[in-house]
Write an enzyme that holds these catalytic residues in place. Structure first.
Site: not given
Ligand code: NAD
Ligand code: 6OD
Length: 486
Positions: A178, A254, A288, A390
């Site tokens: 998804k 993550e 992130c 954040e």
């Molecule tokens: P988000 O949590 O809003 O959404 C992520 C995914 O989860 C989307 O596909 C969304 O539709 C889905 N989702 C939302 N609510 C849900 C629910 N109740 N049940 C199931 N699925 C659900 O995050 P975003 O805005 O897409 O991404 C930004 C965030 O992601 C930031 O906080 C960022 O730090 C984090 N991020 C973390 C990493 C990492 O590797 N740690 C990498 C990239 C982004």
């Molecule tokens: O480089 C990767 O494998 C990874 N998971 C990066 C994440 C980036 C976050 O925005």
């Protein structure tokens, strides 16, 4: 117009829900197409297809044939590099230079690296003495976990989705993905790649939609999903972890970060400025691992701030296809509102705005897009919300420090624990400080330098578990011990 269809059991379908929503290009604000929304029936069909594929040719395929197929997937992504690039740029507005160097190549590499890892990792064996002296042999075999739900975010859509699909398939699982509702296109395109290389139907499935009361919730609550791998916000991770508790399904999380950069007076200033500019502003600050808090040793504080200001002001926002462009838009109007609200809050909390703040003035073609100015603040106390929460935009706050201990304490004073970047030419200090920061990834004199064999993940509220290299196998497969009495 480019519509996003679900990909279920090897076929593209708009599903039966009859619901869809518009997809916008965040660089221009123009409509790209519609995204079909999956509800329970579509999710049920995708999970059933994934379950059936486990029992079909995919489940019976040799490891060599399976990993060869994953190499073919990577090769086909590279053959269709330009299609993936166009789709990613349309969905995100990110600069072509960035997407062509990071997003698309990593999308392909994620299949090759994990195919090779799975082939080359041994399992353990133990000889056991028995009272009758004939002994027993224990050996472990890895089995796929089953049907894996992959929930991915919008900031690096292809890279972060394949980062999970690659190891999941390499271990012999099937997946239902998804992708974020904001960025459906490259995940959909991957369905075409799967069919082209002859991936058995049902191994890779895609359902589109939102989280709550939509595809995301129906998928993560589905009783026939064996494990859930998620990248996104910590709050969403908590909701999904609760859903996974039913049936004791394993999760890999993550999540968010509020990462600190630490710049010592003995750093190489050129490297520290180049790296800190990237870590604050790359992908419009929507990484992130990005740095939203930078701690700088006092003797070089003024020079560092002045050079960061100069660097931020030289960033070129605009047409993603212009090779000169090095900063794109935020992902959506909703996210723009959030980032602008933090920009206003920073001023209310008493920040000095070194540069930026507010929306960016853009030419007519991009006036409907989600553009904000790269922003640097100083002067906030450590309890300011802008320093604790954040923001996920092109923003950073810079604070001076006087001692190494103080720098470590400030960096660790956060609920998150994803990444840090330490800038120093003193090797002993580099090792000493890196060891003390509570994060999953500590970079020294670099940022976002990735070796896919290494463990990746976050401490504290930044996540649960580690993916990458052999560590991903712990999540994507189950070790079974076989004990043979000799
Ligand atoms: P988000 O949590 O809003 O959404 C992520 C995914 O989860 C989307 O596909 C969304 O539709 C889905 N989702 C939302 N609510 C849900 C629910 N109740 N049940 C199931 N699925 C659900 O995050 P975003 O805005 O897409 O991404 C930004 C965030 O992601 C930031 O906080 C960022 O730090 C984090 N991020 C973390 C990493 C990492 O590797 N740690 C990498 C990239 C982004
Ligand atoms: O480089 C990767 O494998 C990874 N998971 C990066 C994440 C980036 C976050 O925005």
């Amino acid at each position: 117009m480019t519509d996003a269809l679900h990909f279920i059991n090897g076929e593209f379908t708009s599903g039966k829900s009859g619901q869809n929503f518009d997809n916008f290009n965040p660089a221009t604000g123009e409509k790209i197409g519609v995204v079909h929304e999956a509800l329970k029936p579509e999710v049920d069909a995708a999970v059933a297809a994934a379950r059936a594929a486990l029992k079909g040719p995919w489940g019976k395929m040799s490891m060599v044939a399976r990993t060869d197929l994953l190499h073919a997937v990577a090769d086909e992504i590279n053959n269709r590099f330009d299609d993936f690039l166009e789709a990613e740029i349309l969905d995100t507005g990110k600069p072509r230079g960035l997407a062509s160097h990071i997003d698309i190549p990593r999308g392909a590499a994620n299949f090759k690296v994990f195919a090779d890892t799975v082939k080359n990792v041994p399992t353990e064996s133990f000889m056991l003495d028995t009272p009758d002296a004939t002994g027993a042999l224990n050996y472990a075999v890895r089995k796929p976990k089953g049907v894996i739900a992959v929930i991915s975010p919008w900031n690096l859509p292809l890279l972060l989705m394949t980062w999970k699909v690659g190891p999941a398939l390499a271990c012999g699982n099937t997946v239902v993905v998804k992708p974020s509702e904001e960025t459906p296109l490259t995940t959909t395109l991957l369905g075409e790649v799967m069919n082209k290389v002859g991936m058995p139907a049902g191994v890779f499935n895609v359902v589109h939609g939102f989280g709550p009361d939509s595809a995301g919730a129906f998928l993560t609550e589905h009783p026939d999903v064996d494990a859930i791998t998620f990248t996104g916000e910590t709050r969403t991770g908590e909701i999904i972890t609760r859903a996974a508790a039913k049936g004791l399904r394993q999760v890999s999380m993550e999540c968010g970060g509020k990462n600190a950069g630490i710049v010592f007076a003995d750093c190489d200033m050129e490297k520290a400025i180049e790296g800190s500019l990237r870590s604050a502003f790359a992908n419009c600050g929507q990484v992130c691992l990005g740095t939203e808090r930078i701690y700088v040793e006092r003797p070089i504080f003024d020079e560092f701030v002045a050079r960061m200001k100069e660097g931020a002001e030289s960033l070129k926002l605009g047409n993603p296809n212009d090779p000169e462009t090095n900063m794109g838009p935020l992902i959506s109007k909703e996210h723009e509102e959030k980032v602008l609200s933090y920009m206003a809050l920073a001023e209310e909390e008493g920040a000095t705005v070194v540069t930026g703040g507010g929306k960016a003035e853009m030419p007519a073609e991009f006036a409907g897009g989600c553009w904000v100015r790269p922003t640097i603040w100083t002067g906030l106390p450590e309890n300011a919300r802008v320093i604790r929460e954040e923001i996920f935009g092109p923003v950073c706050h810079i604070t001076p420090f006087d001692t190494e201990d103080e720098a470590v304490r400030l960096a660790n004073d956060t609920d998150y624990g994803l990444a840090t970047a330490i800038w120093t030419e003193n090797l002993s200090r580099a090792h000493r400080v890196a060891a003390q920061i509570d994060v999953g990834i500590a970079w020294v004199n670099s940022w976002f330098l990735r070796d896919l064999r290494t463990a990746f993940g976050g401490s504290k509220q930044s996540g649960i578990g580690r993916e990458g290299g052999v560590h991903g196998l712990e999540f994507y497969s189950e070790l079974k011990n076989i004990c043979v009495k000799l």
